[in-house]
Design a protein around this motif. Sequence first.
Motif, PDB file in Angstrom:
ATOM      1  N   ARG A 289       0.840  -1.209   0.000  1.00  0.00           N
ATOM      2  CA  ARG A 289       0.000   0.000   0.000  1.00  0.00           C
ATOM      3  C   ARG A 289       0.870   1.252   0.000  1.00  0.00           C
ATOM      4  NH1 ARG A 289      -5.343  -0.888   3.700  1.00  0.00           N
ATOM      5  NH2 ARG A 289      -5.779   1.160   2.848  1.00  0.00           N
ATOM      6  N   VAL A 290       1.950   1.214   0.766  1.00  0.00           N
ATOM      7  CA  VAL A 290       2.840   2.377   0.848  1.00  0.00           C
ATOM      8  C   VAL A 290       3.604   2.560  -0.458  1.00  0.00           C
ATOM      9  CG1 VAL A 290       4.906   3.277   1.988  1.00  0.00           C
ATOM     10  CG2 VAL A 290       3.055   2.315   3.353  1.00  0.00           C
ATOM     11  N   VAL A 291       4.192   1.478  -0.965  1.00  0.00           N
ATOM     12  CA  VAL A 291       5.043   1.572  -2.146  1.00  0.00           C
ATOM     13  C   VAL A 291       4.232   1.802  -3.418  1.00  0.00           C
ATOM     14  CG1 VAL A 291       6.700   0.317  -3.585  1.00  0.00           C
ATOM     15  CG2 VAL A 291       6.866   0.186  -1.096  1.00  0.00           C
ATOM     16  N   TYR A 292       3.220   0.990  -3.635  1.00  0.00           N
ATOM     17  CA  TYR A 292       2.492   1.048  -4.900  1.00  0.00           C
ATOM     18  C   TYR A 292       1.236   1.915  -4.842  1.00  0.00           C
ATOM     19  CZ  TYR A 292       5.654  -2.787  -5.800  1.00  0.00           C
ATOM     20  OH  TYR A 292       6.787  -3.546  -5.929  1.00  0.00           O
ATOM     21  N   GLY A 293       0.665   2.078  -3.688  1.00  0.00           N
ATOM     22  CA  GLY A 293      -0.551   2.879  -3.561  1.00  0.00           C
ATOM     23  C   GLY A 293      -0.296   4.295  -3.099  1.00  0.00           C
ATOM     24  N   ALA A 294       0.982   4.616  -2.862  1.00  0.00           N
ATOM     25  CA  ALA A 294       1.375   5.962  -2.409  1.00  0.00           C
ATOM     26  C   ALA A 294       0.618   6.377  -1.151  1.00  0.00           C
ATOM     27  CB  ALA A 294       1.193   6.986  -3.514  1.00  0.00           C
ATOM     28  N   GLU A 295       0.322   5.405  -0.285  1.00  0.00           N
ATOM     29  CA  GLU A 295      -0.356   5.697   0.983  1.00  0.00           C
ATOM     30  C   GLU A 295       0.663   5.837   2.096  1.00  0.00           C
ATOM     31  OE1 GLU A 295      -3.888   3.486   2.163  1.00  0.00           O
ATOM     32  OE2 GLU A 295      -3.920   2.584   0.161  1.00  0.00           O
TER      33      GLU A 295
ATOM     34  N   VAL B   2       6.208   5.017   5.592  1.00  0.00           N
ATOM     35  CA  VAL B   2       6.187   5.952   4.467  1.00  0.00           C
ATOM     36  C   VAL B   2       7.137   5.424   3.401  1.00  0.00           C
ATOM     37  CG1 VAL B   2       5.609   7.971   5.872  1.00  0.00           C
ATOM     38  CG2 VAL B   2       8.000   7.426   5.430  1.00  0.00           C
ATOM     39  N   SER B   3       6.963   5.883   2.184  1.00  0.00           N
ATOM     40  CA  SER B   3       7.843   5.449   1.103  1.00  0.00           C
ATOM     41  C   SER B   3       9.241   6.016   1.315  1.00  0.00           C
ATOM     42  CB  SER B   3       7.291   5.924  -0.239  1.00  0.00           C
ATOM     43  OG  SER B   3       7.402   7.332  -0.334  1.00  0.00           O
ATOM     44  N   ALA B   4      10.204   5.398   0.661  1.00  0.00           N
ATOM     45  CA  ALA B   4      11.586   5.881   0.740  1.00  0.00           C
ATOM     46  C   ALA B   4      11.682   7.305   0.185  1.00  0.00           C
ATOM     47  CB  ALA B   4      12.523   4.937  -0.009  1.00  0.00           C
ATOM     48  N   ALA B   5      10.897   7.608  -0.839  1.00  0.00           N
ATOM     49  CA  ALA B   5      10.897   8.966  -1.414  1.00  0.00           C
ATOM     50  C   ALA B   5      10.375   9.979  -0.394  1.00  0.00           C
ATOM     51  CB  ALA B   5      10.048   8.997  -2.681  1.00  0.00           C
ATOM     52  N   ASP B   6       9.308   9.622   0.335  1.00  0.00           N
ATOM     53  CA  ASP B   6       8.790  10.514   1.381  1.00  0.00           C
ATOM     54  C   ASP B   6       9.827  10.727   2.475  1.00  0.00           C
ATOM     55  OD1 ASP B   6       6.356  11.017   0.217  1.00  0.00           O
ATOM     56  OD2 ASP B   6       5.198   9.691   1.534  1.00  0.00           O
TER      57      ASP B   6
END
Length: 96
Positions: free
Chosen positions: A20-26, A41-45
Motif C-alpha cells: 500500500r505504501v510503495v504502490y498505492g502511495a499511501e 512511508v515510502s523511501a521517497a517521502d
Amino acid sequence: MAYEIPVTQARAELADLINRVVYGAERVVVTRHGKPLVALVSAADLERLEKLDAVGDERVVSSVSGVGGMAPGPGPASAERQRFGIAAERRGPGVS
C-alpha cells in the motif's frame, strides 16, 4: 490523510501494508491503544522529510551564528545580554 491500523493487525498484514505504501502511495500509521506509534512511508517521502530537516537545521545554525557574532559593548548585543541577564561573555584566546 494516513491509513491507521493497530499494531497487532499490522503484524499480520505487513506485506500488504508495504505494498500500500510503495504502490498505492499511501502512508500508514501503526497505533497502539489508539495512539500513533510509528508510520510507514515510502523511501521517497523519507528522503523529502530528511531534506526538510536538514534545511531546518541549517536555519538554526545560521541564526545562532548570527547572534554569536555580535560585538561586545554598547549596541544590540549589549541590550540582549541585559535583557536575558547575561553577565559574562566568551572571549577568544589572547583577548584580555
